[in-house]
Design a protein around this motif. Sequence first.
Motif, PDB file in Angstrom:
ATOM      1  N   ALA A 154       0.835  -1.201   0.000  1.00 47.34           N
ATOM      2  CA  ALA A 154       0.000   0.000   0.000  1.00 47.34           C
ATOM      3  C   ALA A 154       0.868   1.248   0.000  1.00 47.34           C
ATOM      4  O   ALA A 154       0.542   2.261  -0.633  1.00 47.34           O
ATOM      5  N   ASN A 157       1.904   2.588  -3.336  1.00 50.06           N
ATOM      6  CA  ASN A 157       0.848   3.199  -4.163  1.00 50.06           C
ATOM      7  C   ASN A 157       0.667   2.504  -5.512  1.00 50.06           C
ATOM      8  O   ASN A 157       0.573   3.141  -6.563  1.00 50.06           O
ATOM      9  N   LYS A 160      -4.552  -0.893  -8.307  1.00 50.60           N
ATOM     10  CA  LYS A 160      -5.183  -2.002  -7.584  1.00 50.60           C
ATOM     11  C   LYS A 160      -5.012  -3.369  -8.255  1.00 50.60           C
ATOM     12  O   LYS A 160      -4.836  -4.382  -7.566  1.00 50.60           O
ATOM     13  N   PHE A 163      -1.502  -4.405  -7.505  1.00 56.66           N
ATOM     14  CA  PHE A 163      -1.442  -4.750  -6.082  1.00 56.66           C
ATOM     15  C   PHE A 163      -1.897  -6.189  -5.867  1.00 56.66           C
ATOM     16  O   PHE A 163      -1.200  -7.000  -5.246  1.00 56.66           O
ATOM     17  N   LYS A 223      -7.358   2.021  -1.580  1.00 53.51           N
ATOM     18  CA  LYS A 223      -6.267   2.083  -0.600  1.00 53.51           C
ATOM     19  C   LYS A 223      -6.818   2.328   0.800  1.00 53.51           C
ATOM     20  O   LYS A 223      -6.375   1.713   1.770  1.00 53.51           O
ATOM     21  N   SER A 226      -8.397  -0.844   2.139  1.00 49.38           N
ATOM     22  CA  SER A 226      -7.354  -1.805   2.505  1.00 49.38           C
ATOM     23  C   SER A 226      -6.801  -1.501   3.890  1.00 49.38           C
ATOM     24  O   SER A 226      -6.648  -2.392   4.734  1.00 49.38           O
TER      25      SER A 226
END
Length: 245
Positions: A154, A157, A160, A163, A223, A226
């Motif tokens: 996270a 950055n 998604k 990620f 974010k 999360s």
Amino acid sequence: MFKNLNILFLILALLAEVIGTIGGFGSSVFFVPIANFYFDFQSVLGLTALFHVSSNLSKIALFKKGLDKKLLLYIGLPAVLFVIFGGWISKFFTTYLLEVALGLFLIALSALFLIKKDLIIKPNKREAIIGGTLSGFIAGFLGTGGAIRGLTMAAFNLEKSAFIATSAFIDFFVDISRTVVYFFNGYIHNHDLIYVPFLFIIGFIGTYFGKQILSYISQANFKKISLILILLIGIITLLNSLFKI
């Protein structure tokens, strides 16, 4: 056979998978405390590893285009090495103090990022390696290291899809490694294997629904969600540990 199944546990496992997909750090952060109410801790570790194999295979299939190969190397390699170490020493130590420490760590770090919204960790090797090392060790020792990896990623950055894809690839290799260690530790018990086929199906279904929900969430909100989920996980972990006293 089916009369021995706990249906509520399977429903909660599905919910853990959906939320874990949305959060991007995997289902174990919810699955482990849930399973701990139904099984002994060694069985929880064994079931978590097996459950995560199917969960991560489905995430890899659905999100593979977003893979960040640098983070896969910098976070994934130390995570695999230290999950083996953490899994091996888990049979020698009590987990109580580490569960308390994990809860406090997750609460402090997630709160920091939520309060300091502009705080950014530079995406370099040192932070990635430290995050991978910690997440791997805790995953092997306590069964859940995805939230620590989630905090690390996270901070970078990532978009998604990147990620989730990168986290799933790392987690897959971590789970394969710790499954072998847990097997030799004697954590995978015959009487628990009845749940494995159902958990494999839940892994795929939960990931699919999580992805559908995720398509309606913006990058900024992703974010924030999360970090909020990680904060809640920290609180649950801490309370669960304290009430065991």
